[in-house]
Write an enzyme that holds these catalytic residues in place. Structure first.
Site, PDB file in Angstrom:
ATOM      1  N   CYS A   1       0.826  -1.209   0.000  1.00  0.00           N
ATOM      2  CA  CYS A   1       0.000   0.000   0.000  1.00  0.00           C
ATOM      3  C   CYS A   1       0.859   1.258   0.000  1.00  0.00           C
ATOM      4  O   CYS A   1       1.799   1.371   0.796  1.00  0.00           O
ATOM      5  CB  CYS A   1      -0.914  -0.010   1.233  1.00  0.00           C
ATOM      6  SG  CYS A   1      -1.973   1.450   1.369  1.00  0.00           S
TER       7      CYS A   1
ATOM      8  N   CYS B   1      -2.433  -0.580   9.471  1.00  0.00           N
ATOM      9  CA  CYS B   1      -1.565  -1.755   9.373  1.00  0.00           C
ATOM     10  C   CYS B   1      -0.257  -1.520  10.125  1.00  0.00           C
ATOM     11  O   CYS B   1       0.176  -0.389  10.293  1.00  0.00           O
ATOM     12  CB  CYS B   1      -1.208  -2.056   7.920  1.00  0.00           C
ATOM     13  SG  CYS B   1      -2.566  -2.605   6.905  1.00  0.00           S
TER      14      CYS B   1
ATOM     15  N   GLN C   1     -17.626 -11.164  12.259  1.00  0.00           N
ATOM     16  CA  GLN C   1     -16.220 -11.248  11.913  1.00  0.00           C
ATOM     17  C   GLN C   1     -15.968 -10.489  10.618  1.00  0.00           C
ATOM     18  O   GLN C   1     -16.779 -10.534   9.683  1.00  0.00           O
ATOM     19  CB  GLN C   1     -15.788 -12.706  11.753  1.00  0.00           C
ATOM     20  CG  GLN C   1     -15.828 -13.507  13.047  1.00  0.00           C
ATOM     21  CD  GLN C   1     -14.694 -13.146  13.995  1.00  0.00           C
ATOM     22  OE1 GLN C   1     -13.974 -12.162  13.801  1.00  0.00           O
ATOM     23  NE2 GLN C   1     -14.534 -13.933  15.036  1.00  0.00           N
TER      24      GLN C   1
ATOM     25  N   PHE D   1     -20.853 -16.224  24.856  1.00  0.00           N
ATOM     26  CA  PHE D   1     -20.552 -15.035  24.053  1.00  0.00           C
ATOM     27  C   PHE D   1     -20.915 -15.358  22.602  1.00  0.00           C
ATOM     28  O   PHE D   1     -20.126 -15.153  21.683  1.00  0.00           O
ATOM     29  CB  PHE D   1     -19.078 -14.639  24.167  1.00  0.00           C
ATOM     30  CG  PHE D   1     -18.588 -14.431  25.574  1.00  0.00           C
ATOM     31  CD1 PHE D   1     -18.740 -13.212  26.218  1.00  0.00           C
ATOM     32  CD2 PHE D   1     -17.965 -15.456  26.255  1.00  0.00           C
ATOM     33  CE1 PHE D   1     -18.280 -13.025  27.521  1.00  0.00           C
ATOM     34  CE2 PHE D   1     -17.495 -15.291  27.547  1.00  0.00           C
ATOM     35  CZ  PHE D   1     -17.656 -14.067  28.195  1.00  0.00           C
TER      36      PHE D   1
ATOM     37  N   GLU E   1     -25.420 -14.688  25.524  1.00  0.00           N
ATOM     38  CA  GLU E   1     -24.836 -13.439  25.018  1.00  0.00           C
ATOM     39  C   GLU E   1     -25.352 -12.282  25.869  1.00  0.00           C
ATOM     40  O   GLU E   1     -26.484 -12.321  26.357  1.00  0.00           O
ATOM     41  CB  GLU E   1     -25.223 -13.258  23.544  1.00  0.00           C
ATOM     42  CG  GLU E   1     -24.997 -11.902  22.940  1.00  0.00           C
ATOM     43  CD  GLU E   1     -23.538 -11.492  22.949  1.00  0.00           C
ATOM     44  OE1 GLU E   1     -23.265 -10.332  23.318  1.00  0.00           O
ATOM     45  OE2 GLU E   1     -22.676 -12.323  22.592  1.00  0.00           O
TER      46      GLU E   1
ATOM     47  N   ASN F   1     -25.019 -11.529  31.529  1.00  0.00           N
ATOM     48  CA  ASN F   1     -23.729 -10.858  31.606  1.00  0.00           C
ATOM     49  C   ASN F   1     -22.688 -11.873  32.072  1.00  0.00           C
ATOM     50  O   ASN F   1     -22.546 -12.146  33.257  1.00  0.00           O
ATOM     51  CB  ASN F   1     -23.798  -9.679  32.574  1.00  0.00           C
ATOM     52  CG  ASN F   1     -22.492  -8.914  32.633  1.00  0.00           C
ATOM     53  OD1 ASN F   1     -21.484  -9.301  32.020  1.00  0.00           O
ATOM     54  ND2 ASN F   1     -22.471  -7.812  33.371  1.00  0.00           N
TER      55      ASN F   1
ATOM     56  N   CYS G   1      -9.306 -13.519  20.930  1.00  0.00           N
ATOM     57  CA  CYS G   1      -8.761 -12.410  20.142  1.00  0.00           C
ATOM     58  C   CYS G   1      -7.719 -11.636  20.948  1.00  0.00           C
ATOM     59  O   CYS G   1      -7.361 -10.523  20.597  1.00  0.00           O
ATOM     60  CB  CYS G   1      -9.873 -11.479  19.660  1.00  0.00           C
ATOM     61  SG  CYS G   1     -10.915 -10.802  20.976  1.00  0.00           S
TER      62      CYS G   1
END
Length: 434
Positions: A66, A75, A263, A292, A313, A341, A390
């Site tokens: 890029c 990035c 996602q 979740f 969730e 929760n 994540c």
């Protein structure tokens, strides 16, 4: 100017070297390289430095794809070969498990990765009128700055979305509310691309005409969002298809609104779901928890196996969407969804849900600390847990509890390169009792 040989990369993809007993984080440097650097942030035990010159380059160093790389903050790893990016993320995962969790996986799963370009189907672009730059800018923030990068393209976006950046700049510059439009959220689905305009002032009839002309010319759908995400509404065209993404292997189509979480990398998500289902190995008659669960990304594929699935969730909106998706895909009979929760989970609240043979956990970056602490330490606990993470540091923390306190084994772990060209590390781990 000081020099050093880079030993490894940290979790932000900065090169690590040492000078006079101090750890130096060199932005843009790669393992094995001999570099010149200049520190710009000094602390008693470490320094952060700019890379000034590469004296001996790594074989993994490539020319960034890029033209905006280095200015745009979207990035941090475009200067690294795609294979080396995945290997570096695997090391980050292993280091976190070893040093923070005091454990090692029995098996390293093959990394999940795909094309490093055109993968980002969701995102948020900032908008700002900057007269010195000739008008309106549309893009991500500059690196470590609140300024909007002057962008004309983004190879991480699907090509048609990247091609909209310049036309959006031109169109927004003509709006009367150009300075009252701070961001654009985009979502690319199977049949439609949606642009959500965050507006601080209602558009004029002339503005509305410009938006309709743009939508017709570029084949997009505009939503307007006057306040929070729940206020977003479809503006034009009103007869466009709904947003969705598919999991063809499981004959599932998930519908979603442009402000709901999904996602960003549809291709990698398909492989991730396949891997998760293979590790979980759901069987007809089993009772499985999906914690979740969001809008049912994993819940519905698990249900397709014939198992009974309970999705939990914290967002009522996502739970409602998950139920609708289950109905649309003919899976209502063996799915149940509930709002809770999970950051306040207790032994009592988990026990109230009943016994689960297996469990899938897919938490946000904060991890699932209260959930793993609340799990029983006897045969009432799930025999198998698949954990999608994540954040490798919270995965390591939670894994330590599962292994050292709850009697599980870390049977395997591996990275999922959901966000190529960034330092973001997604991973999947398998835990089994005994």
């Amino acid at each position: 100017m000081p020099t050093g040989i880079i030993e490894s990369l940290d979790h932000e993809a900065r090169g690590i070297t040492r000078l006079d007993g101090k750890t130096i984080f060199v932005e843009g440097a790669l393992p094995g390289e001999l570099v010149e650097f200049e520190s710009h942030r000094r602390k008693p035990s470490y320094e952060v430095a700019h890379l000034r010159r590469v004296l001996k380059p790594s074989v993994s160093r490539v020319t960034p794809h890029c033209p905006h790389y280095g200015v745009c903050g979207g990035c941090s790893m475009q200067h690294v070969d795609a294979g080396a990016q995945v290997a570096a993320k695997q090391r980050v995962l292993e280091d976190n498990l070893h040093h923070l969790g005091k454990l090692d996986a029995e098996q390293l799963f093959p990394a999940i990765y795909g094309s490093p370009w055109g993968y980002r189907h969701r995102g948020r672009l900032s908008v700002r009128r900057v007269l010195k730059k000739g008008g309106v800018l549309v893009g991500f923030h500059e690196k470590k700055s609140s300024y909007v990068a002057e962008m004309t393209q983004c190879p991480n976006l699907p090509p048609h979305m990247s091609a909209l950046i310049v036309p959006l700049r031109t169109m927004i510059d003509r709006l009367s509310i150009a300075e009252r439009l701070p961001q654009i959220e985009f979502a690319v689905g199977e049949r439609v691309t949606v642009l959500v305009l965050r507006i601080l002032e209602a558009p004029t009839p002339g503005d509305e005409d410009l938006l309709r002309e743009f939508a017709d010319a570029h084949g997009v759908v505009f939503y307007l969002q006057p306040k929070g995400p729940a206020t977003a509404y479809r503006f034009y065209p009103l007869d466009a298809p709904a947003l969705s993404y598919t999991l063809p292997e499981f004959a599932i189509e998930h519908f979603f609104s442009p402000t709901e979480f999904t996602q960003v990398n549809h291709a990698i998500n398909r492989v991730l779901v396949r891997r998760a289902l293979r590790l979980l190995d759901p069987q007809p008659g089993e009772r499985i928890a999906d914690l979740f669960c969001g809008l049912g990304n994993f819940t519905l594929p698990i249900a397709r196996s014939g198992a009974e699935v309970v999705g939990i969730e914290g967002s009522p909106e996502l739970v409602r969407r998950a139920g609708e998706n289950a109905a649309d895909n003919g899976l209502s009979a063996n799915t149940r969804f509930a709002v809770a929760n999970l950051f306040e989970a207790t032994e009592e609240s988990l026990a109230a849900l009943g016994h689960f043979d297996k469990m899938l956990i897919d938490p946000p970056r904060e991890g699932a600390l209260e959930v793993v602490k609340a799990l029983g330490e006897n045969d009432s606990a799930p025999a198998r847990i698949v954990y999608i993470s994540c954040n490798p540091s919270t995965l390591a923390r939670d894994a330590a509890i599962l292994v050292h306190q709850k009697g599980y084994r870390l049977r395997g772990a591996g990275v999922v390169n959901m966000f190529p060209n960034t330092s973001h590390v997604e991973s999947i781990a398998l835990f089994e009792r005994g």
